[in-house]
Scaffold this motif. Structure first.
Motif, PDB file in Angstrom:
ATOM      1  N   TYR A  29     -42.061   7.862 -46.504  1.00 27.93           N
ATOM      2  CA  TYR A  29     -40.663   8.116 -46.849  1.00 27.93           C
ATOM      3  C   TYR A  29     -40.552   9.398 -47.677  1.00 27.93           C
ATOM      4  O   TYR A  29     -39.577  10.143 -47.567  1.00 27.93           O
ATOM      5  CB  TYR A  29     -40.061   6.925 -47.598  1.00 27.93           C
ATOM      6  N   ILE A  56     -32.881   5.619 -41.376  1.00 27.57           N
ATOM      7  CA  ILE A  56     -32.654   6.011 -42.776  1.00 27.57           C
ATOM      8  C   ILE A  56     -32.037   4.851 -43.561  1.00 27.57           C
ATOM      9  O   ILE A  56     -32.423   4.593 -44.703  1.00 27.57           O
ATOM     10  CB  ILE A  56     -31.813   7.308 -42.815  1.00 27.57           C
ATOM     11  N   LYS A  90     -42.480  11.972 -47.328  1.00 28.97           N
ATOM     12  CA  LYS A  90     -42.613  13.060 -46.349  1.00 28.97           C
ATOM     13  C   LYS A  90     -41.263  13.345 -45.683  1.00 28.97           C
ATOM     14  O   LYS A  90     -40.857  14.501 -45.528  1.00 28.97           O
ATOM     15  CB  LYS A  90     -43.624  12.605 -45.288  1.00 28.97           C
ATOM     16  N   LEU A  91     -40.573  12.286 -45.299  1.00 28.51           N
ATOM     17  CA  LEU A  91     -39.267  12.441 -44.663  1.00 28.51           C
ATOM     18  C   LEU A  91     -38.253  13.015 -45.652  1.00 28.51           C
ATOM     19  O   LEU A  91     -37.468  13.908 -45.305  1.00 28.51           O
ATOM     20  CB  LEU A  91     -38.787  11.078 -44.140  1.00 28.51           C
ATOM     21  N   TYR A  92     -38.298  12.508 -46.891  1.00 28.41           N
ATOM     22  CA  TYR A  92     -37.404  13.038 -47.931  1.00 28.41           C
ATOM     23  C   TYR A  92     -37.609  14.541 -48.071  1.00 28.41           C
ATOM     24  O   TYR A  92     -36.653  15.323 -48.104  1.00 28.41           O
ATOM     25  CB  TYR A  92     -37.674  12.338 -49.275  1.00 28.41           C
ATOM     26  N   LEU A 103     -38.977  16.728 -45.966  1.00 27.06           N
ATOM     27  CA  LEU A 103     -38.589  17.513 -44.784  1.00 27.06           C
ATOM     28  C   LEU A 103     -37.063  17.673 -44.714  1.00 27.06           C
ATOM     29  O   LEU A 103     -36.552  18.786 -44.512  1.00 27.06           O
ATOM     30  CB  LEU A 103     -39.116  16.856 -43.508  1.00 27.06           C
ATOM     31  N   ILE A 104     -36.336  16.585 -44.887  1.00 27.44           N
ATOM     32  CA  ILE A 104     -34.866  16.675 -44.760  1.00 27.44           C
ATOM     33  C   ILE A 104     -34.271  17.523 -45.879  1.00 27.44           C
ATOM     34  O   ILE A 104     -33.417  18.375 -45.631  1.00 27.44           O
ATOM     35  CB  ILE A 104     -34.215  15.272 -44.705  1.00 27.44           C
ATOM     36  N   THR A 105     -34.726  17.320 -47.121  1.00 31.96           N
ATOM     37  CA  THR A 105     -34.141  18.122 -48.204  1.00 31.96           C
ATOM     38  C   THR A 105     -34.476  19.605 -48.018  1.00 31.96           C
ATOM     39  O   THR A 105     -33.626  20.464 -48.260  1.00 31.96           O
ATOM     40  CB  THR A 105     -34.595  17.645 -49.606  1.00 31.96           C
ATOM     41  N   LYS A 154     -32.411  24.945 -46.918  1.00 31.78           N
ATOM     42  CA  LYS A 154     -32.485  26.145 -46.084  1.00 31.78           C
ATOM     43  C   LYS A 154     -31.156  26.397 -45.363  1.00 31.78           C
ATOM     44  O   LYS A 154     -30.689  27.541 -45.274  1.00 31.78           O
ATOM     45  CB  LYS A 154     -33.609  25.952 -45.058  1.00 31.78           C
ATOM     46  N   LYS A 155     -30.553  25.341 -44.872  1.00 30.62           N
ATOM     47  CA  LYS A 155     -29.321  25.474 -44.081  1.00 30.62           C
ATOM     48  C   LYS A 155     -28.140  25.959 -44.927  1.00 30.62           C
ATOM     49  O   LYS A 155     -27.308  26.723 -44.437  1.00 30.62           O
ATOM     50  CB  LYS A 155     -28.985  24.118 -43.439  1.00 30.62           C
ATOM     51  N   GLN A 206     -34.812  21.122 -45.226  1.00 26.72           N
ATOM     52  CA  GLN A 206     -33.917  21.627 -44.178  1.00 26.72           C
ATOM     53  C   GLN A 206     -32.491  21.828 -44.710  1.00 26.72           C
ATOM     54  O   GLN A 206     -31.824  22.801 -44.360  1.00 26.72           O
ATOM     55  CB  GLN A 206     -33.906  20.659 -42.989  1.00 26.72           C
ATOM     56  N   ILE A 207     -32.037  20.902 -45.545  1.00 23.93           N
ATOM     57  CA  ILE A 207     -30.676  21.040 -46.099  1.00 23.93           C
ATOM     58  C   ILE A 207     -30.606  22.272 -47.007  1.00 23.93           C
ATOM     59  O   ILE A 207     -29.666  23.072 -46.914  1.00 23.93           O
ATOM     60  CB  ILE A 207     -30.248  19.762 -46.863  1.00 23.93           C
TER      61      ILE A 207
END
Lengths: 261, 261
Positions: free
Chosen positions: A244, A181, A246-248, A250-252, A257-258, A254-255
């Motif tokens: 990048y 990252i 795609k990664l952005y 996926l991580i956002t 949702k969490k 997940q955040i």
């Protein structure tokens, strides 16, 4: 830990970062570095300049009349290296987080000596807070490895191969993934001619925060507060970097949702 | 930076972490904190216990006869807050990395005062190495904001709204995304009853490494060395966490591609 038969003489298989940093630390504590093997003899010789001891060209020539042979090589080479060694008189141990202790089955005294840290060429490291994860096939070997680790670190723990694998997986994430990252951030800033160094105090504070707060209690930022407009704008800014982006995403996701159900 | 008309009196809109940490730092440097507004009056009052000044209940009651009004509220509230303020006599500035300076268009003296750092409640922060990103609509305002930032930090830079957005995006990644990864590691270790604190020296060293090495030159780990067997095993270990497995797969795929062609 005071024991009657402490390890005094250590040989190293492998001359990479883990091996070099450990050997230098032990040398400084007065241990005798006996022999060092590397597939590249020159590497082993350079190593011995720092630590004393003898560079060895063939694994079969390793003098096993030593207290400990530490194998610090890539995981997929440990077994191969082990089987090429002559009959082992002392303790044989590897430094891997991932490989099971069972790789040494059939030997007499063996174990695992895993320092949970990242080692960088040319950057001296203070071992005192590095957790050393110890495992052994008998109590005497366990005590001897614990005592050895205790000479350089205040954090020595016993952990079995199964648990150690999860610790290693978590270590890969907080080290290798965080570094990936950082490198993405660097790539993005480079195209804008902005110095990555500007991020260093933030990177350091993000890490140091963990000494005060659990990560689940210190999440902040646009995804955490479900700020859709910022998130959409960020994704647009990443249009030139589809990977990048795609990664952005996926991580956002997940955040969000969490922390926002 | 020596200027003839330095900022001396500052009011704060918002009583969150950024606002509180800045106000305390300025107070300690002898600045006069005039007024503090928060939608929650009690928060503003608690704030003033630390910094002096007057808690204000309505934005329309803010005394704009001050040198600087600093707006430190979530991005999507900046414009709304700005329009509720009475006619501005001094400088108006926000502390956001993401929001354009244009949000204040039509005002006389305005700017951006973005400290590139993460602020934690209850954790004192040394501002001296925090980069302050300054932008203003005229040279006098620019100088005054630069001089103000220079009283607490050695790293004051001018950066325009477009570039600042990329810096902010990079900051979100190295801070929020890294923290998400820490929290995943914590989740995994918790199920195995392994203390997350064991990872702290590694987390800190991974961050500190960046002072020596660019992240693209310090990538290590199983994905970096394309160690398929470890990667496959890690993914199997994540079978109970499908979301984390997905993230593991995406990041390792990107690392493999980046460093192994």
């Amino acid at each position: 830990l005071k024991i009657s038969n402490p390890i005094q003489k250590i040989s190293f298989i492998g001359s990479g970062n883990v091996s070099t940093h450990l050997a230098v630390a032990f040398k400084m504590k007065g241990f005798n570095i006996a022999e060092v093997y590397s597939p590249n003899l020159m590497h082993a010789e350079q190593f011995c300049v720092l630590t004393g001891g003898q560079a060895v060209e063939n694994l079969s020539d390793i003098d096993t009349d030593t207290d400990l042979i530490l194998i610090a090589v890539p995981d997929d080479k440990i077994e191969e290296v082990f089987h090429k060694l002559p009959v082992k008189k002392g303790i044989i141990a590897h430094t891997s987080g991932f490989t099971s202790i069972k790789v040494f089955s059939g030997s007499e005294n063996y174990g695992v000596f895993y320092p949970l840290q990242t080692f960088t060429k040319g950057k001296t490291l203070d071992f005192s807070d590095v957790p050393f994860c110890i495992e052994a096939n008998n109590p005497t070997t366990e005590n001897r490895l614990q005592a050895l680790a205790g000479t350089v670190s205040d954090h020595v723990l016993l952990i079995n191969s199964e648990d150690r694998k999860y610790l290693h997986l978590a270590a890969v994430m907080v080290n290798n993934f965080a570094n990936h990252i950082y490198s993405i951030a660097d790539d993005i800033l480079q195209t804008k001619h902005i110095d990555f160094k500007l991020l260093l105090p933030l990177i350091r504070e993000t890490a140091n925060k963990m000494y005060y707060l659990k990560p689940g209690n210190s999440q902040t930022g646009p995804a955490h507060r479900n700020d859709i407009s910022t998130l959409e704008d960020h994704e647009k800014m990443l249009n030139n970097w589809p990977e990048y982006k795609k990664l952005y995403h996926l991580i956002t996701t997940q955040i969000i949702k969490k922390y926002n159900g």
